[in-house]
Design a protein around this motif. Sequence first.
Motif, mmCIF file in Angstrom:
data_model
loop_
_atom_site.group_PDB
_atom_site.id
_atom_site.type_symbol
_atom_site.label_atom_id
_atom_site.label_comp_id
_atom_site.label_asym_id
_atom_site.label_seq_id
_atom_site.Cartn_x
_atom_site.Cartn_y
_atom_site.Cartn_z
ATOM 1 N N GLY A 4 0.818 -1.210 0.000
ATOM 2 C CA GLY A 4 0.000 0.000 0.000
ATOM 3 C C GLY A 4 0.848 1.255 0.000
ATOM 4 N N TYR A 5 2.139 1.139 -0.171
ATOM 5 C CA TYR A 5 3.110 2.221 -0.379
ATOM 6 C C TYR A 5 3.391 3.075 0.850
ATOM 7 C CZ TYR A 5 1.013 0.963 -4.821
ATOM 8 O OH TYR A 5 0.471 0.265 -5.840
ATOM 9 N N ALA A 6 2.347 3.382 1.676
ATOM 10 C CA ALA A 6 2.553 4.177 2.891
ATOM 11 C C ALA A 6 3.258 5.499 2.609
ATOM 12 C CB ALA A 6 3.327 3.363 3.940
ATOM 13 N N LEU A 7 2.844 6.187 1.534
ATOM 14 C CA LEU A 7 3.410 7.517 1.274
ATOM 15 C C LEU A 7 2.771 8.529 2.220
ATOM 16 C CD1 LEU A 7 3.304 7.454 -2.620
ATOM 17 C CD2 LEU A 7 5.240 6.999 -1.119
ATOM 18 N N PHE A 8 3.456 9.668 2.432
ATOM 19 C CA PHE A 8 2.869 10.729 3.243
ATOM 20 C C PHE A 8 1.884 11.500 2.364
ATOM 21 C CE2 PHE A 8 7.320 10.366 4.977
ATOM 22 C CZ PHE A 8 6.945 9.565 6.042
ATOM 23 N N GLU A 56 8.805 16.097 -1.508
ATOM 24 C CA GLU A 56 8.873 16.168 -0.037
ATOM 25 C C GLU A 56 8.916 14.774 0.582
ATOM 26 O OE1 GLU A 56 6.460 20.382 0.553
ATOM 27 O OE2 GLU A 56 5.381 18.485 0.623
ATOM 28 N N ASN A 57 8.171 13.840 -0.037
ATOM 29 C CA ASN A 57 8.210 12.454 0.436
ATOM 30 C C ASN A 57 9.625 11.901 0.364
ATOM 31 O OD1 ASN A 57 5.800 10.557 1.137
ATOM 32 N ND2 ASN A 57 4.924 12.091 -0.227
ATOM 33 N N ILE A 58 10.272 12.141 -0.791
ATOM 34 C CA ILE A 58 11.618 11.594 -0.982
ATOM 35 C C ILE A 58 12.624 12.325 -0.092
ATOM 36 C CG2 ILE A 58 13.441 11.178 -2.700
ATOM 37 C CD1 ILE A 58 11.192 11.050 -4.807
ATOM 38 N N ALA A 59 12.352 13.628 0.172
ATOM 39 C CA ALA A 59 13.286 14.416 0.992
ATOM 40 C C ALA A 59 13.198 14.037 2.469
ATOM 41 C CB ALA A 59 13.004 15.903 0.813
ATOM 42 N N ASP A 68 -3.294 5.540 8.138
ATOM 43 C CA ASP A 68 -2.720 4.224 7.890
ATOM 44 C C ASP A 68 -1.487 4.052 8.786
ATOM 45 O OD1 ASP A 68 -1.564 1.940 6.961
ATOM 46 O OD2 ASP A 68 -1.617 2.525 4.841
ATOM 47 N N GLU A 69 -1.539 3.032 9.641
ATOM 48 C CA GLU A 69 -0.458 2.819 10.595
ATOM 49 C C GLU A 69 0.876 2.595 9.884
ATOM 50 O OE1 GLU A 69 -0.104 0.140 14.606
ATOM 51 O OE2 GLU A 69 -1.993 0.154 13.536
ATOM 52 N N ARG A 70 0.813 2.058 8.677
ATOM 53 C CA ARG A 70 2.048 1.765 7.946
ATOM 54 C C ARG A 70 2.797 3.046 7.577
ATOM 55 N NH1 ARG A 70 -0.694 -2.419 3.915
ATOM 56 N NH2 ARG A 70 -2.113 -0.672 3.973
ATOM 57 N N VAL A 71 2.015 4.159 7.420
ATOM 58 C CA VAL A 71 2.678 5.422 7.110
ATOM 59 C C VAL A 71 3.556 5.838 8.289
ATOM 60 C CG1 VAL A 71 2.300 7.855 6.588
ATOM 61 C CG2 VAL A 71 0.831 6.132 5.560
ATOM 62 N N LEU A 72 3.043 5.628 9.511
ATOM 63 C CA LEU A 72 3.821 5.968 10.706
ATOM 64 C C LEU A 72 5.018 5.025 10.831
ATOM 65 C CD1 LEU A 72 0.835 6.499 13.153
ATOM 66 C CD2 LEU A 72 1.938 8.146 11.658
ATOM 67 N N MET A 73 4.786 3.736 10.500
ATOM 68 C CA MET A 73 5.889 2.769 10.530
ATOM 69 C C MET A 73 6.957 3.174 9.525
ATOM 70 S SD MET A 73 3.981 -0.892 10.746
ATOM 71 C CE MET A 73 5.390 -1.966 10.581
ATOM 72 N N ALA A 99 8.756 12.673 18.218
ATOM 73 C CA ALA A 99 8.328 14.070 18.094
ATOM 74 C C ALA A 99 8.184 14.444 16.620
ATOM 75 C CB ALA A 99 9.334 14.985 18.786
ATOM 76 N N ARG A 100 9.167 14.051 15.810
ATOM 77 C CA ARG A 100 9.101 14.386 14.392
ATOM 78 C C ARG A 100 7.910 13.697 13.722
ATOM 79 N NH1 ARG A 100 12.877 15.947 10.243
ATOM 80 N NH2 ARG A 100 14.663 15.818 11.645
ATOM 81 N N ILE A 101 7.695 12.427 14.066
ATOM 82 C CA ILE A 101 6.573 11.706 13.462
ATOM 83 C C ILE A 101 5.265 12.404 13.824
ATOM 84 C CG2 ILE A 101 5.274 9.543 13.468
ATOM 85 C CD1 ILE A 101 7.898 8.059 13.854
ATOM 86 N N PHE A 102 5.144 12.853 15.092
ATOM 87 C CA PHE A 102 3.900 13.508 15.493
ATOM 88 C C PHE A 102 3.717 14.833 14.749
ATOM 89 C CE2 PHE A 102 1.422 16.457 18.056
ATOM 90 C CZ PHE A 102 0.266 15.728 18.204
ATOM 91 N N TRP A 103 4.730 15.710 14.792
ATOM 92 C CA TRP A 103 4.549 17.057 14.236
ATOM 93 C C TRP A 103 4.553 17.079 12.719
ATOM 94 C CZ3 TRP A 103 2.557 20.512 17.233
ATOM 95 C CH2 TRP A 103 2.779 20.462 18.616
ATOM 96 N N GLN A 104 5.347 16.208 12.081
ATOM 97 C CA GLN A 104 5.480 16.312 10.627
ATOM 98 C C GLN A 104 4.628 15.304 9.864
ATOM 99 O OE1 GLN A 104 9.576 16.450 9.431
ATOM 100 N NE2 GLN A 104 10.029 18.163 10.782
ATOM 101 N N VAL A 105 4.155 14.256 10.551
ATOM 102 C CA VAL A 105 3.365 13.246 9.828
ATOM 103 C C VAL A 105 1.961 13.119 10.412
ATOM 104 C CG1 VAL A 105 3.250 10.845 9.079
ATOM 105 C CG2 VAL A 105 5.473 11.989 9.240
ATOM 106 N N PHE A 106 1.878 12.785 11.707
ATOM 107 C CA PHE A 106 0.569 12.465 12.275
ATOM 108 C C PHE A 106 -0.339 13.700 12.353
ATOM 109 C CE2 PHE A 106 -2.327 11.282 15.804
ATOM 110 C CZ PHE A 106 -2.833 10.131 15.252
ATOM 111 N N LEU A 107 0.188 14.800 12.912
ATOM 112 C CA LEU A 107 -0.639 16.008 13.040
ATOM 113 C C LEU A 107 -1.117 16.529 11.678
ATOM 114 C CD1 LEU A 107 -1.868 17.950 15.090
ATOM 115 C CD2 LEU A 107 0.175 19.362 14.875
ATOM 116 N N PRO A 108 -0.225 16.684 10.685
ATOM 117 C CA PRO A 108 -0.722 17.136 9.381
ATOM 118 C C PRO A 108 -1.759 16.193 8.777
ATOM 119 C CG PRO A 108 1.678 17.214 9.428
ATOM 120 C CD PRO A 108 1.252 16.569 10.702
ATOM 121 N N MET A 109 -1.586 14.879 9.008
ATOM 122 C CA MET A 109 -2.549 13.929 8.432
ATOM 123 C C MET A 109 -3.906 14.009 9.120
ATOM 124 S SD MET A 109 -0.245 10.566 7.619
ATOM 125 C CE MET A 109 -1.539 9.581 6.861
#
Lengths: 356, 273
Positions: free
Chosen positions: A88-92, A99-102, B169-174, B184-194
């Motif tokens: 499922g790729y798990a891209l942001f 930005e994903n690659i960076a 999707d939990e895999r995105v966090l993984m 901290a980075r995962i929360f601020w740059q990935v989880f919060l924006p999502m």
Amino acid sequence: MPTPQAAELTARSIRKEFGEFVALDDVSLTIGRGAFVTLLGPSGSGKTTFLMVLAGFLPPTAGEVHQDGRDITALPPEARGFGMVFQGYALFPHMTVAENIAFPLKVSRRSGAEIRRRVAEMIEMVGLSGHGHKRPAALSGGQQQRVALARALACEPAVLLLDEPFSALDKNLRGQMQDEVRRLHREIGTTFVFVTHDQSEALALSSTVAIFDHGRLQQAGGPQEVYERPANRFVAEFLGDINILPISGAEAQGGVGHGRFEGRAIRASCGAAGATAALAVRPEHMRLELGEPAGGNAIPLSVTDLTYMGAETRLHLVSGGGTPVILSVPTAAMPAAVTPGAAVWAAWAEDRGFFL
Amino acid sequence: MRQITRSLVLLGPLLILLALAYILPFLGILRWSVTLPEPGLGQYRAALSDPLILSVFWRTLRICAVVTVLSVSAGYAVALLWVWGGPVARLLTELCIFIPFWISVLTRAFGWLSILSNRGLVNSWLEGAGLIAEPLALVRNEFGVIVGMTHFLIPFAVFPIASAMRSVDERVLMAARGMGAGRARIFWQVFLPMTLPGVLGAALLVFVFSIGFFVTPAILGGGRSVMVAELIYLRIFQSPDWGLAAAVSVILMIAIAGFLALLLRKMTPGDAR
């Protein structure tokens, strides 16, 4: 051409339990530097669990994982520095392709100029030039797959782990992406570990196929080795169609097994394992004969059905004793006389059959 | 076409009820606002130029903005606990979200009164501990109103935020973790924006809801921190000025309708962001 940073991974007696359930049982496997290893098996066989143990997301109940001789069993995934492509790729979803690659490059604190250079390089390498500013949702499945690959490879990881990356793609795209992954492996030379449930994908891609069933490693070897010399019946049947003939009075002598199939003498080379009551022959390793051949292994059969499959035609046959046999013949070489009900012979060379 | 007819038949009773109980009375109020005490837009001019009424509008906006920020922040924390907590934390969070729904808004306001008043729990504890000599003014002011309203609105912020968190999707966090990112980075740059779309939805929902609050501010504000709904009440029941009350009602209604339109556009699938 293995690059200096490609790693060798060794799993030693890995066991993983989830409560009562044993997901992995005594799995030992060495993944060579720069190798392309596929972990193959049906769903629930433990192949993905094994990948997650290699990645560090799942701690094994027992056993060790070594990288270049160093024990990394206790190392968390963020400290292993492996690249990973998820199912499922798990891209942001909130970041653009660039930005994903960076992201992994920023995490590893590369300089701004280096990040820009590397992102451009990766986008170029996976053939996504001109798509850098797009969000993943605006891309096709194949393109998202390429972004996931580029992101996983951005930091030049020592090992790239791929968890069923193509399962969501249609057949043509799958073929394209397989070529793409093979090309990337050749170019980068890093160690690839690839999980799939598709046996033809595994045979086509890898230098080593590791076949899993019920949490156990059934066999690991080169594609030709596992296909033509399967270690057991599960591997033989999982890798493709196979004819299994019951043999009576089987005995081995000097590396050659003898026995009888419905009264006819059969010979097959066998290793140290010896001869057993089941002889296996792949359908494409059997030759169709209209009359009884002069020597070698041959059995009389009658045709029950024909399936036209384009380049080849499959013959469904049955022996006098009722054993079903499948034979595949190039359509161009198909004799006109072969129709349902016809009596024919199937013959094969001594080294094409093997005892299970 | 037949589908639409069937939907109309099924929805009919609800539409009729809404028309009778809601739209007709509102049309009456609209009429008052332009006819009492004399025809014209005089009451709207008065409402938008009277410094007292304008100050109530500003106070309402200020309180609602503060309440929205507090409820959504607290709601985010509660939702995190609800979605990612262990089994016990999850159950307790669920109880703490749902039990307040069964308690009347009046009871909850009086509950806060007994906690925050001069002789309430907080002040008597602080006095008993010798930390303060005089009771703190915790209620009958904006502070009390904000506390009561935030408490009421947190659960409404939790639902949209929790649903946004569940769809991550939990895999995105993984994947982020596998690339070496810390928590901290995962929360601020990935989880919060999502989960940001859920946060915005929650903020609009809470804000729209809070604008029309009446009971909580009336009790915890003690008449000193009047909000728009209470102003309308006062202009109808205490200083009979129905035309002005109607005009303020219509202005409130238009403001809420505007925010609701925004909310609906946010929530419509396929039109994300």
